[in-house]
Motif scaffolding. Sequence first.
Motif, mmCIF file in Angstrom:
data_model
loop_
_atom_site.group_PDB
_atom_site.id
_atom_site.type_symbol
_atom_site.label_atom_id
_atom_site.label_comp_id
_atom_site.label_asym_id
_atom_site.label_seq_id
_atom_site.Cartn_x
_atom_site.Cartn_y
_atom_site.Cartn_z
ATOM 1 N N SER A 1 10.512 0.005 11.189
ATOM 2 C CA SER A 1 11.391 0.780 12.060
ATOM 3 C C SER A 1 12.089 -0.093 13.086
ATOM 4 O O SER A 1 13.172 0.251 13.578
ATOM 5 N N ASN A 2 11.498 -1.253 13.400
ATOM 6 C CA ASN A 2 12.122 -2.189 14.326
ATOM 7 C C ASN A 2 13.114 -3.125 13.646
ATOM 8 O O ASN A 2 13.732 -3.956 14.304
ATOM 9 N N GLY A 3 13.255 -3.004 12.314
ATOM 10 C CA GLY A 3 14.238 -3.801 11.597
ATOM 11 C C GLY A 3 13.693 -4.983 10.832
ATOM 12 O O GLY A 3 14.465 -5.768 10.267
ATOM 13 N N PHE A 4 12.356 -5.131 10.773
ATOM 14 C CA PHE A 4 11.801 -6.250 10.007
ATOM 15 C C PHE A 4 12.123 -6.084 8.533
ATOM 16 O O PHE A 4 11.966 -5.008 7.960
ATOM 17 N N SER A 5 12.562 -7.189 7.918
ATOM 18 C CA SER A 5 12.934 -7.123 6.502
ATOM 19 C C SER A 5 12.455 -8.331 5.723
ATOM 20 O O SER A 5 12.974 -8.631 4.645
ATOM 21 N N GLY A 6 11.471 -9.046 6.273
ATOM 22 C CA GLY A 6 10.916 -10.144 5.495
ATOM 23 C C GLY A 6 11.014 -11.500 6.145
ATOM 24 O O GLY A 6 11.066 -12.509 5.445
ATOM 25 N N GLY A 7 11.034 -11.582 7.464
ATOM 26 C CA GLY A 7 11.117 -12.856 8.159
ATOM 27 C C GLY A 7 9.759 -13.470 8.442
ATOM 28 O O GLY A 7 8.806 -13.321 7.690
ATOM 29 N N SER A 8 9.668 -14.129 9.599
ATOM 30 C CA SER A 8 8.454 -14.836 9.988
ATOM 31 C C SER A 8 7.510 -13.907 10.740
ATOM 32 O O SER A 8 7.940 -13.116 11.586
ATOM 33 N N VAL A 9 6.214 -14.010 10.441
ATOM 34 C CA VAL A 9 5.177 -13.195 11.088
ATOM 35 C C VAL A 9 4.017 -14.099 11.481
ATOM 36 O O VAL A 9 3.647 -15.010 10.740
ATOM 37 N N SER A 10 3.439 -13.826 12.649
ATOM 38 C CA SER A 10 2.213 -14.517 13.056
ATOM 39 C C SER A 10 1.200 -13.477 13.503
ATOM 40 O O SER A 10 1.478 -12.676 14.408
ATOM 41 N N ILE A 11 0.032 -13.467 12.876
ATOM 42 C CA ILE A 11 -1.020 -12.497 13.174
ATOM 43 C C ILE A 11 -2.179 -13.234 13.848
ATOM 44 O O ILE A 11 -2.775 -14.141 13.270
ATOM 45 N N ASP A 12 -2.485 -12.856 15.071
ATOM 46 C CA ASP A 12 -3.625 -13.414 15.799
ATOM 47 C C ASP A 12 -4.769 -12.410 15.778
ATOM 48 O O ASP A 12 -4.532 -11.203 15.895
ATOM 49 N N HIS A 13 -5.986 -12.897 15.681
ATOM 50 C CA HIS A 13 -7.122 -11.976 15.662
ATOM 51 C C HIS A 13 -8.262 -12.486 16.528
ATOM 52 O O HIS A 13 -8.451 -13.701 16.682
ATOM 53 N N ARG A 14 -9.002 -11.567 17.091
ATOM 54 C CA ARG A 14 -10.222 -11.881 17.836
ATOM 55 C C ARG A 14 -11.400 -11.470 16.951
ATOM 56 O O ARG A 14 -11.740 -10.293 16.835
ATOM 57 N N ASP A 15 -11.972 -12.423 16.230
ATOM 58 C CA ASP A 15 -13.119 -12.189 15.341
ATOM 59 C C ASP A 15 -12.844 -11.050 14.365
ATOM 60 O O ASP A 15 -13.692 -10.188 14.120
ATOM 61 N N ASN A 16 -11.644 -11.017 13.801
ATOM 62 C CA ASN A 16 -11.266 -9.950 12.877
ATOM 63 C C ASN A 16 -10.384 -10.520 11.768
ATOM 64 O O ASN A 16 -9.271 -10.051 11.533
ATOM 65 N N ALA A 17 -10.907 -11.531 11.082
ATOM 66 C CA ALA A 17 -10.143 -12.176 10.017
ATOM 67 C C ALA A 17 -9.832 -11.203 8.885
ATOM 68 O O ALA A 17 -8.750 -11.259 8.291
ATOM 69 N N ASP A 18 -10.751 -10.298 8.586
ATOM 70 C CA ASP A 18 -10.514 -9.334 7.506
ATOM 71 C C ASP A 18 -9.355 -8.405 7.854
ATOM 72 O O ASP A 18 -8.516 -8.085 7.006
ATOM 73 N N GLY A 19 -9.320 -7.939 9.108
ATOM 74 C CA GLY A 19 -8.224 -7.084 9.527
ATOM 75 C C GLY A 19 -6.887 -7.802 9.466
ATOM 76 O O GLY A 19 -5.879 -7.241 9.016
ATOM 77 N N ALA A 20 -6.865 -9.068 9.892
ATOM 78 C CA ALA A 20 -5.635 -9.858 9.841
ATOM 79 C C ALA A 20 -5.175 -10.063 8.403
ATOM 80 O O ALA A 20 -3.978 -9.954 8.091
ATOM 81 N N LEU A 21 -6.129 -10.331 7.523
ATOM 82 C CA LEU A 21 -5.784 -10.528 6.115
ATOM 83 C C LEU A 21 -5.256 -9.237 5.497
ATOM 84 O O LEU A 21 -4.304 -9.258 4.690
ATOM 85 N N GLY A 22 -5.843 -8.102 5.868
ATOM 86 C CA GLY A 22 -5.359 -6.819 5.356
ATOM 87 C C GLY A 22 -3.919 -6.553 5.769
ATOM 88 O O GLY A 22 -3.110 -6.062 4.965
ATOM 89 N N ILE A 23 -3.568 -6.879 6.999
ATOM 90 C CA ILE A 23 -2.187 -6.710 7.458
ATOM 91 C C ILE A 23 -1.265 -7.667 6.706
ATOM 92 O O ILE A 23 -0.170 -7.284 6.273
ATOM 93 N N LYS A 24 -1.701 -8.906 6.540
ATOM 94 C CA LYS A 24 -0.885 -9.874 5.801
ATOM 95 C C LYS A 24 -0.596 -9.380 4.386
ATOM 96 O O LYS A 24 0.560 -9.443 3.923
#
Length: 289
Positions: free
Chosen positions: A229-252
Amino acid sequence: MSWCIAADSSCNLRSFVPTAPETSFRLAPLKVHVGDREFVDDAQLDVAELTMAIAAEDTATSSSCPSIGEWAEIFRSADNIIAITISASLSGSYEAAQMARTMIMDEYVREHAGSIAGKNIYILNSRAAGGKLEVLVRLLDAYLKQPHAFEDVVAFIDHAEESSQVLYSLSRYENLVKSGRMPRGVGSIASKLNIRILGTASSEGTIKLIGSTRGEKKTINKIVDTMASNGFSGGSVSIDHRDNADGALGIKEAILQRWPMATVHIESCGGLCSYYAEESGLLIGYEWA
């Protein structure tokens, strides 16, 4: 002419090496205060030790920005510097960097017969924290692979900042409430109901709540839908996590399923972002143009 891409440690890149020629990357450390101890948020920080210290501390904890001197040391390191700070609405880092810039430019003029030729420093207020800064650093590094005038680099990074955003997916809110960055009533209700809150950065750089979710799948879907909805269409993404690697991987995985051409990086939170994201927190930075 040498270049330095600088950021304060709300950017969670700790071992980033620029690919652009004659370009360095430097971090100005924020600090987290726990009782009578000060934890410096640099590459040597033991985040697990910080986390245990916060959990064991009964008195108030807090954070503080890099000093003027720490920014000044970075600004002496190259001919051209682009510095990216945490939101000026959340920290004094931007103001400290501006004062350091004035000091270093005055110093340079005295040493070069009244001329500023050959020295350029630009301070960018990211209006965010975490993943958005990392997206900006990587975009800037890619842009500097080709030679550009300093004013063109400033125009580029200003546009990149205006065309990028951050999402905060949090399940614990104590430190945000204590610091005044989240209303106490909102944090208390969300904690009691075991709700994961999704927030973003307002145009002023403060934390703005978007909504709430329950369950991992609904959280991921909400994040991806908000990005779209913000207009993302496939650019660069950076996901930071606090002891939640599985959650970050799921979003990726969800991002790549929807936008296969996206470039997604996952980072562990450093000290400052760990302090505010708390247990299982996620910070997602992305650009759309």
